[in-house]
Every structure is written in structure tokens, then in C-alpha cells.
Design a protein around this motif. Structure first.
Motif, PDB file in Angstrom:
ATOM      1  N   GLY A  10      27.338  14.630  75.696  1.00 23.32           N
ATOM      2  CA  GLY A  10      27.641  15.808  75.360  1.00 23.32           C
ATOM      3  C   GLY A  10      28.018  16.709  76.618  1.00 23.32           C
ATOM      4  N   LEU A  11      28.359  18.174  75.968  1.00 21.82           N
ATOM      5  CA  LEU A  11      28.397  19.147  77.171  1.00 21.82           C
ATOM      6  C   LEU A  11      27.271  19.801  77.578  1.00 21.82           C
ATOM      7  CD1 LEU A  11      30.570  21.067  78.639  1.00 21.82           C
ATOM      8  CD2 LEU A  11      30.786  22.357  76.366  1.00 21.82           C
ATOM      9  N   GLN A  13      25.427  22.655  80.609  1.00 23.54           N
ATOM     10  CA  GLN A  13      25.614  23.441  81.663  1.00 23.54           C
ATOM     11  C   GLN A  13      25.204  22.807  83.177  1.00 23.54           C
ATOM     12  OE1 GLN A  13      24.196  27.395  80.929  1.00 23.54           O
ATOM     13  NE2 GLN A  13      26.346  27.898  79.953  1.00 23.54           N
ATOM     14  N   PRO A  14      25.742  23.256  84.265  1.00 19.95           N
ATOM     15  CA  PRO A  14      25.162  22.757  85.456  1.00 19.95           C
ATOM     16  C   PRO A  14      23.829  23.139  85.640  1.00 19.95           C
ATOM     17  CG  PRO A  14      27.233  23.677  85.996  1.00 19.95           C
ATOM     18  CD  PRO A  14      27.126  23.942  84.298  1.00 19.95           C
ATOM     19  N   GLY A  15      22.941  22.209  85.870  1.00 26.30           N
ATOM     20  CA  GLY A  15      21.434  22.404  85.909  1.00 26.30           C
ATOM     21  C   GLY A  15      20.455  21.922  84.812  1.00 26.30           C
ATOM     22  N   GLY A  16      21.421  21.496  83.663  1.00 25.06           N
ATOM     23  CA  GLY A  16      20.855  21.199  82.394  1.00 25.06           C
ATOM     24  C   GLY A  16      20.452  19.669  82.331  1.00 25.06           C
ATOM     25  N   SER A  17      19.901  19.118  81.427  1.00 30.65           N
ATOM     26  CA  SER A  17      19.556  18.026  81.052  1.00 30.65           C
ATOM     27  C   SER A  17      20.151  17.288  79.852  1.00 30.65           C
ATOM     28  CB  SER A  17      18.053  17.915  80.892  1.00 30.65           C
ATOM     29  OG  SER A  17      17.294  18.474  82.295  1.00 30.65           O
ATOM     30  N   LEU A  18      20.154  16.169  79.826  1.00 26.67           N
ATOM     31  CA  LEU A  18      20.435  15.285  78.764  1.00 26.67           C
ATOM     32  C   LEU A  18      19.794  14.178  78.703  1.00 26.67           C
ATOM     33  CD1 LEU A  18      24.398  15.361  78.585  1.00 26.67           C
ATOM     34  CD2 LEU A  18      22.883  16.141  77.079  1.00 26.67           C
ATOM     35  N   ARG A  19      19.502  13.260  77.631  1.00 30.33           N
ATOM     36  CA  ARG A  19      19.158  12.021  77.735  1.00 30.33           C
ATOM     37  C   ARG A  19      19.989  11.211  76.834  1.00 30.33           C
ATOM     38  NH1 ARG A  19      13.322   9.583  75.006  1.00 30.33           N
ATOM     39  NH2 ARG A  19      14.663   9.362  73.111  1.00 30.33           N
ATOM     40  N   LEU A  20      20.152  10.129  77.612  1.00 30.69           N
ATOM     41  CA  LEU A  20      21.296   8.923  76.973  1.00 30.69           C
ATOM     42  C   LEU A  20      20.354   7.980  76.300  1.00 30.69           C
ATOM     43  CD1 LEU A  20      24.038   8.643  79.586  1.00 30.69           C
ATOM     44  CD2 LEU A  20      23.863  10.177  77.564  1.00 30.69           C
ATOM     45  N   SER A  21      20.852   7.078  75.216  1.00 35.50           N
ATOM     46  CA  SER A  21      20.201   5.908  74.684  1.00 35.50           C
ATOM     47  C   SER A  21      21.036   4.856  74.631  1.00 35.50           C
ATOM     48  CB  SER A  21      19.500   6.419  73.514  1.00 35.50           C
ATOM     49  OG  SER A  21      18.795   7.324  73.355  1.00 35.50           O
ATOM     50  N   CYS A  22      20.546   3.736  74.857  1.00 37.73           N
ATOM     51  CA  CYS A  22      21.441   2.439  74.771  1.00 37.73           C
ATOM     52  C   CYS A  22      20.731   1.414  73.978  1.00 37.73           C
ATOM     53  CB  CYS A  22      21.515   1.724  76.099  1.00 37.73           C
ATOM     54  SG  CYS A  22      22.449   0.136  76.070  1.00 37.73           S
ATOM     55  N   MET A  83      18.543  12.556  82.248  1.00 32.10           N
ATOM     56  CA  MET A  83      19.367  13.171  83.320  1.00 32.10           C
ATOM     57  C   MET A  83      18.962  14.656  83.386  1.00 32.10           C
ATOM     58  SD  MET A  83      23.264  11.305  82.746  1.00 32.10           S
ATOM     59  CE  MET A  83      23.341  12.409  81.058  1.00 32.10           C
ATOM     60  N   ASN A  84      18.442  14.943  84.761  1.00 27.35           N
ATOM     61  CA  ASN A  84      18.016  16.482  84.855  1.00 27.35           C
ATOM     62  C   ASN A  84      18.783  17.029  85.942  1.00 27.35           C
ATOM     63  OD1 ASN A  84      16.088  16.038  83.007  1.00 27.35           O
ATOM     64  ND2 ASN A  84      14.476  15.494  84.567  1.00 27.35           N
ATOM     65  N   SER A 112      30.559  -7.550  87.732  1.00 27.29           N
ATOM     66  CA  SER A 112      30.746  -9.011  87.294  1.00 27.29           C
ATOM     67  C   SER A 112      29.378  -9.555  86.896  1.00 27.29           C
ATOM     68  CB  SER A 112      31.319  -9.810  88.233  1.00 27.29           C
ATOM     69  OG  SER A 112      30.443  -9.656  89.412  1.00 27.29           O
ATOM     70  N   TYR A 113      28.362  -8.924  87.202  1.00 31.45           N
ATOM     71  CA  TYR A 113      26.739  -9.673  86.611  1.00 31.45           C
ATOM     72  C   TYR A 113      26.675  -9.320  85.168  1.00 31.45           C
ATOM     73  CZ  TYR A 113      26.022 -10.644  91.571  1.00 31.45           C
ATOM     74  OH  TYR A 113      26.046 -11.385  92.775  1.00 31.45           O
ATOM     75  N   TYR A 114      27.384  -8.239  84.491  1.00 34.43           N
ATOM     76  CA  TYR A 114      27.072  -7.914  83.334  1.00 34.43           C
ATOM     77  C   TYR A 114      28.057  -8.790  82.191  1.00 34.43           C
ATOM     78  CZ  TYR A 114      24.233  -4.681  85.725  1.00 34.43           C
ATOM     79  OH  TYR A 114      23.315  -3.985  86.681  1.00 34.43           O
ATOM     80  N   ASP A 115      27.378  -9.200  81.203  1.00 36.81           N
ATOM     81  CA  ASP A 115      27.996  -9.985  80.182  1.00 36.81           C
ATOM     82  C   ASP A 115      28.425  -8.963  78.975  1.00 36.81           C
ATOM     83  OD1 ASP A 115      25.265 -11.521  81.223  1.00 36.81           O
ATOM     84  OD2 ASP A 115      26.992 -12.565  81.390  1.00 36.81           O
ATOM     85  N   HIS A 116      27.841  -8.043  78.653  1.00 36.60           N
ATOM     86  CA  HIS A 116      27.892  -7.070  77.555  1.00 36.60           C
ATOM     87  C   HIS A 116      28.164  -5.383  78.039  1.00 36.60           C
ATOM     88  CE1 HIS A 116      27.644 -10.823  75.000  1.00 36.60           C
ATOM     89  NE2 HIS A 116      26.607 -11.026  75.676  1.00 36.60           N
ATOM     90  N   TRP A 117      29.142  -5.208  77.263  1.00 39.49           N
ATOM     91  CA  TRP A 117      29.331  -3.595  77.512  1.00 39.49           C
ATOM     92  C   TRP A 117      29.398  -2.741  76.209  1.00 39.49           C
ATOM     93  CZ3 TRP A 117      29.730  -1.510  82.623  1.00 39.49           C
ATOM     94  CH2 TRP A 117      29.720  -2.390  83.575  1.00 39.49           C
ATOM     95  N   GLY A 118      28.818  -1.339  76.446  1.00 41.63           N
ATOM     96  CA  GLY A 118      28.830  -0.777  75.201  1.00 41.63           C
ATOM     97  C   GLY A 118      30.266   0.065  75.266  1.00 41.63           C
ATOM     98  N   GLN A 119      30.503   0.959  74.478  1.00 45.40           N
ATOM     99  CA  GLN A 119      31.812   1.480  74.145  1.00 45.40           C
ATOM    100  C   GLN A 119      31.714   2.863  75.037  1.00 45.40           C
ATOM    101  OE1 GLN A 119      29.200   2.040  72.112  1.00 45.40           O
ATOM    102  NE2 GLN A 119      29.216   4.246  71.913  1.00 45.40           N
ATOM    103  N   GLY A 120      30.674   3.575  75.605  1.00 50.40           N
ATOM    104  CA  GLY A 120      30.613   4.692  76.374  1.00 50.40           C
ATOM    105  C   GLY A 120      30.329   5.757  75.545  1.00 50.40           C
ATOM    106  N   THR A 121      29.632   6.770  76.265  1.00 44.95           N
ATOM    107  CA  THR A 121      29.571   8.200  75.782  1.00 44.95           C
ATOM    108  C   THR A 121      29.896   9.180  76.684  1.00 44.95           C
ATOM    109  OG1 THR A 121      27.767   9.582  74.560  1.00 44.95           O
ATOM    110  CG2 THR A 121      27.149   8.215  76.443  1.00 44.95           C
ATOM    111  N   GLN A 122      30.523  10.238  76.385  1.00 45.03           N
ATOM    112  CA  GLN A 122      31.090  11.155  77.316  1.00 45.03           C
ATOM    113  C   GLN A 122      30.109  12.252  77.641  1.00 45.03           C
ATOM    114  OE1 GLN A 122      34.284  11.567  78.871  1.00 45.03           O
ATOM    115  NE2 GLN A 122      33.192  13.176  79.944  1.00 45.03           N
TER     116      GLN A 122
END
Length: 127
Positions: A10-11, A13-22, A83-84, A112-122
Motif C-alpha cells: 500500500g501507500l 508515509q516515510p517513517g511508517g510501517s507495513l506488514r507484508l504476507s506471503c 517493515m518499519n 535462480s535458486y527460487y522455483d516459485h514466485w508470487g505476483q507481487g504487491t506494490q
């Protein structure tokens, strides 16, 4: 069918936090490592962090050490990236990737060591 699905971008501000999940599904083998990569416009895809699924070993790019934390919930087949203190230079599409290989501090960045990838998140860090 093997799937890695990222969420949590997501969007912010600088100094903010996000948590990504896979979230991983459809695996018929035991993958040994899950990593987060990111790719900013016009730049190469780079490794951000990696975690060993069995032993919990963790690796980080120097640019995120002390700000990002990778963790896993094996029962949920999910890996997180907390991510903080986000900076504008953290802006990128973040991808998770799974490897059947046992990786080390000298190999985890190799795509090259990775066999599977996700679609990505902005992730966009901007005021």
C-alpha cells in the motif's frame, strides 16, 4: 497448483510501517526457504530478506537491516515481512519466492535458486 500470494502492500508515509504476507499453497514438496525480493522501476530485482522454513535462519539485505523483520508461521504456510521506518527508497513491487534448496548467507540473493514466485504487491513510501 503451486501458488504464492502476497498481500499487505500500500501507500505509507516515510517513517511508517507495513506488514507484508506471503501465503503458500499447493506445494507437494517441502520448500526450504522463502524470500522477499523487490523491484523498483528501472532497477534489477533485489533480495530483501530470506527465512529458512525448517531452522528459521534469517538473512537481510544491508539496506533493510534493523528496519525489516521476516518471520514465518508454518502452521499457516505464511511468511511475513514487517517493515518499519520506511523510506522513499523502499518503494517497489515486493515479491515472495520459494526455494527447494537450503540456502545460506552467500546464496539466498540468487534469483535462480527460487522455483516459485508470487505476483507481487506494490509498496509506495511517499508523503
Amino acid at each position: 497448483q503451486v501458488q504464492l500470494v502476497e498481500s499487505g502492500g500500500g501507500l505509507v508515509q516515510p517513517g511508517g510501517s507495513l506488514r507484508l504476507s506471503c501465503a503458500a499453497s499447493g506445494f507437494t514438496f517441502s520448500y526450504d526457504a522463502i524470500a522477499w525480493f523487490r523491484q523498483a522501476p528501472g532497477k534489477e530485482r533485489e533480495g530483501v530478506s530470506c527465512i529458512g522454513v525448517s531452522d528459521g535462519s534469517t538473512y537481510y539485505a544491508d539496506s533493510v537491516k534493523g528496519r525489516f523483520t521476516i518471520s514465518r508461521d508454518n502452521a499457516k504456510n505464511t511468511v511475513y515481512l514487517q517493515m518499519n521506518s520506511l523510506k522513499p527508497e523502499d518503494t517497489a513491487v515486493y515479491y515472495c519466492a520459494a526455494s527447494e534448496n537450503r540456502l545460506s548467507g552467500s546464496t539466498w540473493r540468487g534469483r535462480s535458486y527460487y522455483d516459485h514466485w508470487g505476483q507481487g504487491t506494490q509498496v509506495t513510501v511517499s508523503s
